[in-house]
Design an enzyme around this catalytic site. Structure first.
Site, PDB file in Angstrom:
ATOM      1  N   HIS A  75      47.603  41.316  10.721  1.00  8.63           N
ATOM      2  CA  HIS A  75      46.879  40.287  11.126  1.00  8.63           C
ATOM      3  C   HIS A  75      47.608  38.973   9.755  1.00  8.63           C
ATOM      4  CE1 HIS A  75      42.669  42.189  11.474  1.00  8.63           C
ATOM      5  NE2 HIS A  75      43.133  43.033  12.715  1.00  8.63           N
ATOM      6  N   GLU A  97      36.907  42.441  19.777  1.00  9.36           N
ATOM      7  CA  GLU A  97      37.664  43.839  19.183  1.00  9.36           C
ATOM      8  C   GLU A  97      37.029  43.466  17.858  1.00  9.36           C
ATOM      9  OE1 GLU A  97      38.347  46.375  16.897  1.00  9.36           O
ATOM     10  OE2 GLU A  97      39.918  44.802  17.488  1.00  9.36           O
ATOM     11  N   GLU A  98      37.438  41.903  17.608  1.00  8.50           N
ATOM     12  CA  GLU A  98      37.591  41.300  16.004  1.00  8.50           C
ATOM     13  C   GLU A  98      36.462  40.955  15.738  1.00  8.50           C
ATOM     14  OE1 GLU A  98      40.287  42.379  15.082  1.00  8.50           O
ATOM     15  OE2 GLU A  98      42.297  42.211  15.692  1.00  8.50           O
ATOM     16  N   ASP A 140      41.435  39.824  22.517  1.00  8.30           N
ATOM     17  CA  ASP A 140      41.222  39.018  21.164  1.00  8.30           C
ATOM     18  C   ASP A 140      42.429  38.648  20.188  1.00  8.30           C
ATOM     19  OD1 ASP A 140      40.395  40.669  20.531  1.00  8.30           O
ATOM     20  OD2 ASP A 140      38.756  40.110  19.323  1.00  8.30           O
TER      21      ASP A 140
END
Length: 426
Positions: A398, A166-167, A100
């Site tokens: 990020h 996963e996030e 993702d």
């Protein structure tokens, strides 16, 4: 065994047999690099948010099917699992990649820059692979191709787990590693050990870093709800100020870290990231809400910190005439590298990267839901260099400027292949 004692024995006892890959396998690894880079560019240019990785999953599945690998789709909504059976019987190893992207608008000037936009929590946003998951997908697709060409050398089977979210799944949805496990990702056939990697923007290309035991933190999200009594801002004695109580609670939380947590054992963090209260400058409101995160690397410290936060928020609020409750949501467990497995596979990491390029590092307070796989089976999670050597500036994960050097991915392919041969054949 205490971790400190284990680290001393680590150097003395790592005696795993390391497979000498034949010339054909090494050539297959080197030959796949161009394709791995092309895949990475495609995924970077076409990112998708958590639980919405439909086109990403489709491309992964098509590739695995083209290799003759058994494929299961729509696991945990958009996940893909491939099963490659070696020509000889043996154990089952799992290799995992997360797929993702993030709600981040890219600022890089790349020919494969993401211009994708979407809606996240009701807001328009860009979408970007700002954590390197595009490289993880491409690496594992390359590994699948190399191993499928050399399955006659494998004693056992390989599961390729391409994991969504996963996030973290969107609010109100399930997803990620927990849902993959719930839907049988580690069964049929049962996995004996699992391996994962994460590329890093501040670690030089050609380098692997690792840590036995707790390597990434358990991540808790907490919400403290404070109740007071509303009054005019000119007459604070006529009410109970929830904002003032919140400030005292935040101060108290930090004393748990500075005065109660054994930081010589492992690091720990309490962060309040958001406070909401009030509507007007001259009104002391009735309530306040604080939202934050706790990061821990030791189970006993995690228990201590959460217990003391419950007690402190309740008692501080009571002392000032109000009340407070705290609600918890666990996002990840401690990413815990099995001590015996890490010892066993360290020579494989060194064979892939060169002993001088494999570094023992301290734990980080980031979190990873790979930890849920490790709760079920022994696992090893390591870090792969993705920064151009000699760079003086790297951008954090990020962020809109996050960047990974394509040259870092081939070592990821080689390391996964080395780990697979060594675990299954020795």
């Amino acid at each position: 065994m205490k971790l400190q004692s284990f680290l001393i024995l680590f150097i003395l006892c790592s005696t795993t047999l390391v497979a000498q890959m034949d010339k054909k396998t090494l050539n297959d690894i080197n030959d796949i690099e161009k394709q791995v880079i092309e895949w990475r560019h495609y995924f970077h240019e076409n990112p998708e948010l958590s639980n919405r990785e439909f086109n990403t999953a489709k491309k992964i599945a098509e590739h695995l099917k083209s290799l003759g690998i058994e494929v299961k789709e729509n696991v945990a909504i958009t996940g893909v699992i491939g099963l490659l059976k070696g020509d000889l019987p043996g154990k089952v190893i799992a290799l995992r990649a997360d797929i993702d992207a993030l709600p981040v608008t890219e600022r890089n000037d790349l020919p494969y820059k993401s211009n994708v936009t979407s809606t996240f929590l009701g807001q328009e946003t860009g979408v970007m692979h700002a954590c390197g998951h595009d490289t993880h997908i491409a690496i594992l697709m390359g590994v699948a191709e190399v191993l499928s060409k050399n399955k006659h050398l494998l004693k056992g089977s390989v599961k390729f787990i391409f994991q969504p979210a996963e996030e973290g799944p969107p609010p109100g949805e399930e997803g990620g590693a927990k849902l993959m496990i719930k839907e049988g990702a580690l069964e049929n056939p049962k996995v004996d050990a699992i391996f994962g990697l994460h590329i890093g923007s501040s670690t030089p290309v050609g380098t692997i870093t690792y840590k036995p035991g707790g390597t990434m933190a358990a991540v808790e999200r907490f919400v403290v709800s404070v109740k007071g009594k509303q009054t005019h801002g000119s007459r604070p004695w006529g009410g109970v100020d929830p904002i003032y109580i919140s400030a005292k609670i935040i101060d108290g939380f930090q004393s748990i870290i500075s005065r109660e947590s054994p930081l010589v054992d492992e690091a720990a963090v309490i962060t309040v990231g958001k406070i909401t209260s009030g509507i007007r400058f001259n009104i002391i409101p009735e309530s306040a809400e604080m939202i934050g995160t706790v990061r821990t690397l030791d189970p006993s410290m995690r228990e201590l910190i959460m217990r003391r936060m419950n007690e402190m928020s309740r008692d501080i609020a009571k002392a000032y005439g109000g009340s407070a409750t705290i609600a918890w949501q666990s996002n990840t467990l401690i990413t815990y590298n099995d001590l015996e497995l890490t010892q066993q596979m360290l020579p494989s990491l060194e064979a892939a990267a060169g002993k001088e390029n494999v570094k023992l590092v301290k734990a980080t307070t980031g979190g990873e839901d790979f930890s849920y796989f490790q709760e079920e089976v022994p696992g090893l999670y390591f870090f792969l260099g993705g920064m151009t050597p000699g760079n003086k500036e790297s951008f954090p994960h990020h962020t809109p400027d996050f960047k990974i050097d394509d040259n870092g991915m081939l070592l990821g392919v080689k390391t996964f292949v080395q780990l697979t041969f060594d675990y299954l054949n020795n």
